[in-house]
Every structure is written in structure tokens, then in C-alpha cells.
Design a protein around this motif. Sequence first.
Motif, mmCIF file in Angstrom:
data_model
loop_
_atom_site.group_PDB
_atom_site.id
_atom_site.type_symbol
_atom_site.label_atom_id
_atom_site.label_comp_id
_atom_site.label_asym_id
_atom_site.label_seq_id
_atom_site.Cartn_x
_atom_site.Cartn_y
_atom_site.Cartn_z
ATOM 1 N N GLY A 99 0.811 -1.208 0.000
ATOM 2 C CA GLY A 99 0.000 0.000 0.000
ATOM 3 C C GLY A 99 0.843 1.257 0.000
ATOM 4 O O GLY A 99 0.536 2.234 -0.694
ATOM 5 N N ALA A 100 1.936 1.232 0.780
ATOM 6 C CA ALA A 100 2.830 2.388 0.820
ATOM 7 C C ALA A 100 3.499 2.599 -0.541
ATOM 8 O O ALA A 100 3.626 3.734 -1.016
ATOM 9 N N GLY A 101 3.922 1.500 -1.169
ATOM 10 C CA GLY A 101 4.531 1.608 -2.491
ATOM 11 C C GLY A 101 3.566 2.134 -3.528
ATOM 12 O O GLY A 101 3.924 2.974 -4.372
ATOM 13 N N LEU A 102 2.324 1.654 -3.469
ATOM 14 C CA LEU A 102 1.317 2.117 -4.423
ATOM 15 C C LEU A 102 1.028 3.594 -4.235
ATOM 16 O O LEU A 102 0.950 4.363 -5.208
ATOM 17 N N ALA A 103 0.885 4.020 -2.984
ATOM 18 C CA ALA A 103 0.640 5.439 -2.720
ATOM 19 C C ALA A 103 1.800 6.293 -3.227
ATOM 20 O O ALA A 103 1.589 7.386 -3.773
ATOM 21 N N ALA A 104 3.024 5.787 -3.081
ATOM 22 C CA ALA A 104 4.200 6.549 -3.502
ATOM 23 C C ALA A 104 4.208 6.779 -5.011
ATOM 24 O O ALA A 104 4.489 7.894 -5.475
ATOM 25 N N ILE A 105 3.882 5.751 -5.786
ATOM 26 C CA ILE A 105 3.937 5.947 -7.241
ATOM 27 C C ILE A 105 2.736 6.754 -7.741
ATOM 28 O O ILE A 105 2.849 7.480 -8.731
ATOM 29 N N VAL A 106 1.594 6.655 -7.048
ATOM 30 C CA VAL A 106 0.441 7.469 -7.451
ATOM 31 C C VAL A 106 0.694 8.935 -7.129
ATOM 32 O O VAL A 106 0.524 9.822 -7.982
ATOM 33 N N LEU A 107 1.106 9.213 -5.896
ATOM 34 C CA LEU A 107 1.347 10.600 -5.494
ATOM 35 C C LEU A 107 2.619 11.156 -6.122
ATOM 36 O O LEU A 107 2.792 12.377 -6.204
ATOM 37 N N GLY A 108 3.501 10.263 -6.575
ATOM 38 C CA GLY A 108 4.682 10.694 -7.316
ATOM 39 C C GLY A 108 4.406 10.896 -8.793
ATOM 40 O O GLY A 108 5.307 11.200 -9.567
ATOM 41 N N ASN A 109 3.155 10.707 -9.193
ATOM 42 C CA ASN A 109 2.675 10.966 -10.553
ATOM 43 C C ASN A 109 3.319 10.071 -11.606
ATOM 44 O O ASN A 109 3.673 10.511 -12.697
ATOM 45 N N ALA A 110 3.446 8.786 -11.281
ATOM 46 C CA ALA A 110 3.989 7.837 -12.255
ATOM 47 C C ALA A 110 3.091 7.720 -13.480
ATOM 48 O O ALA A 110 3.561 7.407 -14.578
ATOM 49 N N SER A 111 1.805 7.974 -13.313
ATOM 50 C CA SER A 111 0.862 7.862 -14.430
ATOM 51 C C SER A 111 0.860 9.091 -15.322
ATOM 52 O O SER A 111 0.343 9.049 -16.439
ATOM 53 N N GLY A 112 1.396 10.179 -14.835
ATOM 54 C CA GLY A 112 1.353 11.436 -15.580
ATOM 55 C C GLY A 112 0.082 12.220 -15.364
ATOM 56 O O GLY A 112 -0.064 13.327 -15.885
#
Length: 384
Positions: A195-208
Motif C-alpha cells: 500500500g505504501a509503495g502504491l501510494a508513492a507511485i500514485v502521489l509521485g505521478n507515475a501515471s502522468g
Amino acid sequence: MATLTTDRAATAVPGAKPRYELLDGLRGVAAMLVILYHFGEGFATSPVDQMMNHGYLAVDFFFVLSGFVIGYAYDGRWSRGMTAGRFMLRRVIRLHPMVVLSVLLGAAAYLLQGSVKWDGTPVPLSQVLLALAAGLFLIPLLPGAGAEVRGNGEMFPLNGPSWSLFFEYIGSILYAVALHRLPKRWLAAVTVASGAGLAAIVLGNASGAYHVGIGWSMEGLGFLGGFLRLSFSFSAGLLMSRCFRRREIRGAFWICSAVIVAVLSCPYLTTDGGVSVLNGLYDCVCTLFVFPAIVYVGACGMTTDRFSGATCEFLGRLSYPVYIIHYPVMYLFYAWVWANGVGFHDALPVCAALFAGIILMAYIAMRYYDEPLRRYLSERLARG
């Protein structure tokens, strides 16, 4: 479905556990909303103005459901002789017949479109056949590969939603090899870390675009994003199945259905009309907290009348066929909309007809292909 498949093995033998009918029905509700989300994609100019904007979150809901139902159905079987091979055979029988049909339909739709990429570039038949072979065996394609025939980076260009089945298989393998052995404290650690990893890539804007809708492509962090979506939601559902204590909740199906509709149809959250971290926060809250809560409430409910019971059963049976075979229709729909400059309001009658047609097509596939074939294979290969 993502899996959105109910494993009915728990009810296939005398004395087996009862099925969570409400969860079957909720799976169907989410699958129907995915169709509406994909219709909206044909008219979106960016992630911000997509209709049924958060429909991609249905996959995370499906993963939670999958973990919960698989844990409920199988956790107690490993001490009674269940093996990893037998478990995976059951999963293949449950999932793969419709995977095969969906890819064949996708290949037919692609050839009907003229065998060209979205930009009009012709694609040789040999590459289409390679894409077909990859799709049949759920082998993901890299962006720019010759067999990536649509040219937009999809793992499975003949049937886009197959990406979630690819990760569903990964989840099943991990469960068979390791997760079923983990004590609850270690499973909780996996869930929290994922969950922490998922939140990091979402809030880090991995999707653009600050959303969790990644995993359908191998480009960039796509594979990692898809894996973390699976890892968190599947592990959370599995952990819930081991800790679950039922409390009676009246009207659970209708409450949960309303929440799912509200969550998936919420507009893109932004303060200035552009991409915003606020939307990423919304996706994280829904994925990490709201969907596990919906599964818990749904598992606490019971059907108390014939109508709600029949509704849940019908939606549950149709959920996986609808999800996995509807996208070839979407490809043809998009091609028609974009080639003719059709607006949303003008396309509404076509959308309504296609929606009904998809449900009918899914029912026919389920009734005359999927269920008979799975019954045949189960009787001969997966007894015990």
C-alpha cells in the motif's frame, strides 16, 4: 479480473462453505460500470474530462474481492492435500477459457478495422498472429514491439483488459507458492508495504495524471504499478478473509452498490482544471480504505428476498464474461467515433444498443461456451 471471477470451488462439494452472494453481485455492478467508463474513453480529450472518470478503480476492487474469495475458499484446503499445481489448474480452468475467446474476438475486431494502428499505419498479418499468440498465453508485449499492433503501448493490444488477468495469474501463483503459508502478521506487513509503495507511485505521478490507472502497459513504471495494485489489494482481501468476523448489516448490497457507483463516477478532482495531486489522494483513499470496507460490508450482508438473490446471482455470473469480452466491441466503437467525428449525444443510441449487445454476447458466451467447458475440464482434470 483483475479478476472478477468468483471461485465456486468452495461450493462444489457436499458440506462446503456457502457462497458470498452479495460479493458476486457487487462484482457485476462494477463490471457494468467498466463498460460505461470505456464508452466515455471514446470522447475524452484528457484524463481530466473522462466520463465515469474513476472507472479504472474497478480493477482494484476486483483484486480485493479476488483475495478475499480465494482466501475464504482455499486457505483451509492446504492442510487437506491441496497442492500448488492443483490450485493453479483450478485457476486456469476458471479464467482461461474466456481469455481465449476474448483474444479471438479481439483479433477478429482488429482485422475488421483493417489491420492498422490507431495512426493508420498498416500492420502485417504475421504481427497480428504474433499478437494473437501472445494474447492466448497472456504474454505481455513491450511498447514498440512489432506485435504491439495498435501502437499505443498496450500489453495486450487485441484485448486491453487482459492485463488485469495477467496480474491475476501472478497473484494466484504468489498465493499458491507463498501467501497461503504466511501468518497474518507477515501478510499484514506485505499489505502495508504494498500500500505504501502504491501510494508513492500514485502521489509521485507515475501515471502522468495523478491517478492509479496504470498497469496496462509495460512502459515506464507500468509493470511496477500494476504489480503494486495487485499486491496491495489481493493481500488486503486475503488478510480480511482470515480476520473476518461477520456482523449483520441490512441493505448491504444496495449500500455497497451506491458507494461503488459514486466512487467510480466521481469527476477528476482538480482545483485548476489540470492534473492534480488531489485526484491522486482520492485514488489512494478509495484503493487503500474504501474498497476493503465495501468488501467487508458486502460480506456481512445477506440476500433476504428472491429479487435481490436473483439479481446478485445474475450479475455475478455475468461479471467476468462482460468484463473480459467487451473491449473488442469498444475498439470498433472507437474506430467508428473517431473516423466519423461522432459526438457523445449523437452516439448515445449506439452506446445503448452496444451495451445491451455486450450483455447478450456475454450471456451467450457464458451459457454455451464458458460454463460447459469449465464443467467438462473440471470433471476430468480438477477433481479433489
